[in-house]
Design an enzyme around this catalytic site. Structure first.
Site, mmCIF file in Angstrom:
data_model
loop_
_atom_site.group_PDB
_atom_site.id
_atom_site.type_symbol
_atom_site.label_atom_id
_atom_site.label_comp_id
_atom_site.label_asym_id
_atom_site.label_seq_id
_atom_site.Cartn_x
_atom_site.Cartn_y
_atom_site.Cartn_z
ATOM 1 N N VAL A 1 0.830 -1.202 0.000
ATOM 2 C CA VAL A 1 0.000 0.000 0.000
ATOM 3 C C VAL A 1 0.865 1.252 0.000
ATOM 4 O O VAL A 1 0.566 2.226 -0.691
ATOM 5 C CB VAL A 1 -0.962 -0.009 1.205
ATOM 6 C CG1 VAL A 1 -1.781 1.274 1.243
ATOM 7 C CG2 VAL A 1 -1.890 -1.215 1.130
ATOM 8 N N TYR A 2 1.952 1.235 0.759
ATOM 9 C CA TYR A 2 2.869 2.372 0.756
ATOM 10 C C TYR A 2 3.411 2.599 -0.657
ATOM 11 O O TYR A 2 3.445 3.739 -1.141
ATOM 12 C CB TYR A 2 4.015 2.119 1.728
ATOM 13 C CG TYR A 2 5.019 3.244 1.792
ATOM 14 C CD1 TYR A 2 4.773 4.374 2.566
ATOM 15 C CD2 TYR A 2 6.217 3.182 1.077
ATOM 16 C CE1 TYR A 2 5.693 5.414 2.631
ATOM 17 C CE2 TYR A 2 7.142 4.220 1.136
ATOM 18 C CZ TYR A 2 6.879 5.330 1.910
ATOM 19 O OH TYR A 2 7.789 6.355 1.967
ATOM 20 N N ALA A 3 3.833 1.524 -1.322
ATOM 21 C CA ALA A 3 4.344 1.643 -2.686
ATOM 22 C C ALA A 3 3.271 2.198 -3.620
ATOM 23 O O ALA A 3 3.548 3.044 -4.475
ATOM 24 C CB ALA A 3 4.836 0.283 -3.186
#
Length: 279
Positions: free
Chosen positions: A163-165
């Site tokens: 999700v961060y990516a």
């Protein structure tokens, strides 16, 4: 823009500590007319304002607004106050960001992980910029800058931070498109700088291991490079240079070859296994 932000209005998000505070220190040191700090940590924000105010000695007006940029409704309300009480910023640094644990995607929670990560990292910079960019465009004879702090994770997939990516990939795509839109519409006074650093030793990525040939970056080094690029209107800052190399290899090599040689061979795909970090 000149070699400093002297006389400019500067606004920085996530500015109570860490690199956000470092950007604020640079603005005060260069005698910005105003330095506006946004952060959700009220106590840390108050300390930072007091300390920067003491350093400034009245040369820069330092003020703060307690706001959680993950609350998209609060952005418009706070931006309205800034325009009324301080004025439209000439320099906007979208620095605030969060990263959640080192779990696989199916082990994460939409409400505690996915939604806030996308809101803070991807949507908030868009909402904040949308509030202030009309004023930047309208003041066509004054140089303005927008800095979007993304991540190398937005250019290269990485297990345990899906999700961060995704949030940083969205930020990069929007930031670069905005830059081109401004150029296409002949608003050359407003320039956008997109920043894609690898891991930085701020505590946010505590426990993460830098891939082979990609050391964990010193925050002072990153701030210095970003600040200079912002003043110059440089479109893209990749730190270290190997981030650009990895991005180029990803486009040249077949997926499975890249996975084996770069992802696994250089340790990229194992870099988050011992991540503990903080928001």
């Amino acid at each position: 823009m000149t070699r400093t932000v002297q006389g400019a209005n500067v606004l920085i998000t996530g500015a109570a500590a860490g690199m956000g505070r470092m950007y604020a220190e640079r603005a005060v040191a260069e005698h910005a007319a105003s330095v506006t700090l946004w952060d959700r940590d009220a106590s840390a924000l108050a300390r930072t304002v007091d300390e920067l105010g003491a350093v400034s000695r009245g040369r820069s007006r330092v003020q703060s607004y307690v706001v959680d940029v993950g609350d998209l409704g609060a952005i418009a309300k706070t931006a309205q106050r800034v325009r009324r009480e301080v004025g439209n910023p000439d320099v906007l640094v979208n620095n605030a960001g969060i990263v959640r644990g080192n779990r696989y995607f199916w082990e994460t929670d939409n409400g505690e992980d996915t939604r806030p990560t996308m809101q803070v990292n991807a949507l908030a910079p868009m909402y904040i910029t949308r509030e202030f960019i009309p004023g930047m465009i309208a003041n066509a004879y004054r140089a303005s800058r927008i800095v979007n702090i993304a991540s190398a994770a937005g250019t290269l997939a990485n297990p345990r931070m899906a999700v961060y990516a995704a949030s940083k990939a969205a930020l990069i795509g929007w930031s670069e498109s905005l830059r081109l839109e401004l150029e296409q519409a002949d608003h050359g006074n407003v320039k956008v700088t997109t920043v894609t650093p690898s891991y930085i030793s701020t505590g946010m990525f505590a426990g993460a291991k830098g891939p082979t040939l990609t050391p964990v970056l010193d925050p002072e080094f990153v701030v210095d490079r970003v600040w200079k690029a912002m003043l110059a209107g440089t479109p893209l800052v990749e730190l270290p240079w190997r981030v650009g190399l990895s991005r180029a290899l990803r486009g040249l090599l077949p997926t499975r070859v890249f996975d084996r040689v770069v992802g696994d061979g250089f340790g990229v795909y194992r870099s988050m296994e011992r991540f503990t970090g903080r928001d």
